[in-house]
Design an enzyme around this catalytic site. Structure first.
Site, short mmCIF file in Angstrom:
data_model
loop_
_atom_site.label_atom_id
_atom_site.label_comp_id
_atom_site.label_asym_id
_atom_site.label_seq_id
_atom_site.Cartn_x
_atom_site.Cartn_y
_atom_site.Cartn_z
CB SER A 81 44.32 -27.32 -50.06
OG SER A 81 44.73 -28.84 -50.52
CG ASP A 210 48.45 -30.13 -44.07
OD1 ASP A 210 48.16 -31.04 -44.20
OD2 ASP A 210 48.32 -28.93 -44.81
CG HIS A 238 44.97 -29.66 -45.49
ND1 HIS A 238 46.06 -29.11 -45.99
CD2 HIS A 238 44.00 -29.72 -46.42
CE1 HIS A 238 45.83 -28.90 -47.47
NE2 HIS A 238 44.61 -29.17 -47.46
#
Length: 260
Positions: A81, A210, A238
């Site tokens: 991320s 995601d 995610h």
């Protein structure tokens, strides 16, 4: 068995080294060394977000780790991320110490635009309502205004953890801390150069389910900068390290074998 590699796992915004708790023992069981660090003001790090001004401040624990490696020691960096931005700083400063940089459903900066470019593109391409109950709050001073970010329970449940177990969501809900995208710093900077950052082999791991950084945006980033290799984890939200740890481990073991 061949010499194990050293994986350095870099968590995303509001998270900490704890987010890798399922993956770490799998990689270790396969004979590798694993460091799942806490970035500044994250996990058990004692700093507060209000003490951080820049991406570099936030990345300091990773930079200190890279600095501490012996001259001939190399690592595989894995950034999840927002952790992709931290990887960028380490790649720029220590390209010779990295076998490969792995971007897991991550923001992946380039060396062409301002350092905030991919985050700006994400904001342009993602409706504001996608953030749900995430809180953005001002901090800093009038001369140097900054913005903190804190994921709310709805955002965690529906955008990041929608395929994870209720236990993993409960764990995250109790451990997340305020973070920042450091847009004010990044929009004024060009931290990444082609000569250094661009010289490190990049692998992107796409998570197909995601809802935080959607697959379409992940693939746009791959097209924007180019990668040595792109891998897909089908059925991962995610938080691939929590909902599909075995598949993620298999992909990383393949990378460890391939990048020497």
């Amino acid at each position: 068995m061949k010499e194990g590699k050293h994986f350095v796992l870099v968590h995303g915004a509001c998270h900490g080294g704890w987010s890798w708790y399922k993956l770490k023992p799998l990689l270790e069981a396969a004979g590798h060394k694993v460091t799942a660090l806490d970035l500044a003001a994250s996990g058990t790090d004692l700093r507060k977000i209000e003490e951080l001004r820049t991406l570099y401040d936030y990345t300091l624990p990773l930079m200190e780790l890279m600095e501490s490696l012996s001259a001939d020691e190399k690592v595989i960096l894995v950034g999840h991320s927002l952790g992709g931005m931290n990887l960028g700083l380490a790649m720029e400063k220590y390209p010779q110490k990295i076998y490969a940089a792995v971007f897991l459903a991550a923001f992946m900066p380039d060396s062409v635009h301002n350092s905030s470019f991919v985050l700006e593109q994400y904001n342009e391409r993602t409706p504001a309502e996608n953030w749900l109950d995430t809180q953005f709050l001002p901090y800093g001073s009038p001369e140097e205004p900054l913005t903190s970010m804190f994921f709310g329970p709805k955002f965690l449940a529906h955008k990041l953890y929608q395929l994870c177990s209720p236990e993993d969501l409960a764990l995250a809900s109790s451990l997340v801390r305020p973070s920042s995208l450091f847009m004010e710093d990044l929009s004024k900077a060009k931290y990444f150069t082609d000569e250094r950052f661009g010289s490190v082999k990049r692998v992107y791991i796409v998570c197909t389910e995601d809802k935080g950084i959607p697959e379409e945006f992940q693939r746009w980033q791959i097209d924007n900068i180019g990668v040595t290799e792109a891998i897909e984890i089908k059925g991962a939200d995610h938080m691939a390290m929590l909902c599909e740890p075995q598949k993620l481990c298999a992909s990383l073991l393949e990378i460890a074998h391939k990048y020497n």
